[in-house]
Enzyme design. Structure first.
Site, mmCIF file in Angstrom:
data_model
loop_
_atom_site.group_PDB
_atom_site.id
_atom_site.type_symbol
_atom_site.label_atom_id
_atom_site.label_comp_id
_atom_site.label_asym_id
_atom_site.label_seq_id
_atom_site.Cartn_x
_atom_site.Cartn_y
_atom_site.Cartn_z
ATOM 1 N N GLU A 194 26.256 22.546 33.821
ATOM 2 C CA GLU A 194 27.228 23.503 33.301
ATOM 3 C C GLU A 194 27.309 24.798 34.098
ATOM 4 O O GLU A 194 28.398 25.346 34.316
ATOM 5 C CB GLU A 194 26.917 23.810 31.823
ATOM 6 C CG GLU A 194 27.411 22.755 30.853
ATOM 7 C CD GLU A 194 26.458 21.590 30.688
ATOM 8 O OE1 GLU A 194 26.629 20.809 29.745
ATOM 9 O OE2 GLU A 194 25.534 21.437 31.519
ATOM 10 N N GLU A 248 22.710 16.061 26.481
ATOM 11 C CA GLU A 248 22.437 16.640 25.163
ATOM 12 C C GLU A 248 22.380 15.564 24.081
ATOM 13 O O GLU A 248 21.624 15.702 23.112
ATOM 14 C CB GLU A 248 23.477 17.719 24.876
ATOM 15 C CG GLU A 248 23.238 18.933 25.786
ATOM 16 C CD GLU A 248 24.369 19.937 25.826
ATOM 17 O OE1 GLU A 248 24.086 21.136 25.986
ATOM 18 O OE2 GLU A 248 25.544 19.528 25.726
#
Length: 254
Positions: free
Chosen positions: A128, A108
């Protein structure tokens, strides 16, 4: 600035290095503050034109430091996101120089950058979902804007990592270089950007980043508003004059 983030000026380029190799450059609160401060330095200094974000010790960033998290720390800065840049990236161009892993929050961070230079041995992933979590630091929302929707969903829903070559084929990585060469490759790219008119570069990035949220009609209006001061600037006149006089331009940033 804290030792967990190192900052070095190389001419008009600011090199920001996450310096936590013992944790594969996973971010704790101190490192997040360091990156945010470096981003502010990049935007606040008119002598700086481009930033390069990289990691020490052969890894880009493995995401959040879970040990620090268990002690109550968070690498998220209120209003600014993970590492202080995922919600509010710098106004000036930022290039990721990736060796090793760009994983989870590290992935990210990469999405907060505008361009990516990656070593051929590097890998990218948003795992995730493998831990019943959501890539809520930006990947689930921003990756589908960066690459083809179906490819973004594959990365997000499987959680499986991809190689630098695959990331380049998807359009996520701009240049793939030999192992150990990511920083040099990013600096080469940064030099090409830094040689251009700074007002034009910053405005071009602003338009390109914002256009997805504009209707076509609104886009033409907003673009015209943003471009007007650039075309009226001293730099625009200098660009034309330097071309006519067959010499390198001298940018003033105004």
């Amino acid at each position: 600035m804290a030792d967990s983030v190192l900052v070095e000026r190389q001419g008009a380029v600011l090199v920001i290095t996450i310096n936590r190799p013992e944790a594969r450059n996973a971010l704790d609160a101190e490192a997040a503050r360091g990156i945010a401060a470096a981003a502010d330095e990049l935007d606040g200094d008119p002598e700086l034109r481009v930033g390069v974000l990289t990691g020490a010790g052969g890894s880009f960033c493995a995401g959040m430091d879970l040990k620090a998290f268990l002690h109550g720390e968070t690498p998220n800065i209120k209003g600014r996101g993970f590492g202080g840049i995922t919600i509010t990236p710098p106004h000036k161009p930022l290039i990721a120089a990736v060796e090793g892993w760009a994983l989870a929050g590290g992935f990210e961070l990469l999405l907060a950058c505008d361009l990516v230079v990656a070593a051929e041995t590097s890998k990218f992933g948003v795992p995730e979902v493998k831990r019943a979590l959501v890539a809520g630091g930006g990947a689930a929302m921003l990756l589908p804007r960066r690459i083809a929707f179906s490819a973004a969903l594959e990365l997000l829903l499987t959680g499986e990592p991809v190689t630098a070559g695959r990331a380049a084929a998807l359009g996520l990585v701009n240049r793939v270089v030999p192992e150990g060469g990511a920083l040099a490759g990013a600096l080469e790219l940064a030099a090409k950007i830094a040689a251009n008119g700074p007002l034009a570069v910053a405005t071009t990035k602003r338009i390109a980043r914002a256009q997805a949220d504009w209707t076509t009609e609104e886009g033409w209006q907003r673009q015209a508003e943003l471009c007007a001061p650039v075309f009226a600037s001293e730099d625009a006149r200098e660009g034309a004059t330097a071309f006519a006089e067959k010499r390198p331009p001298v940018w003033l940033g105004r």
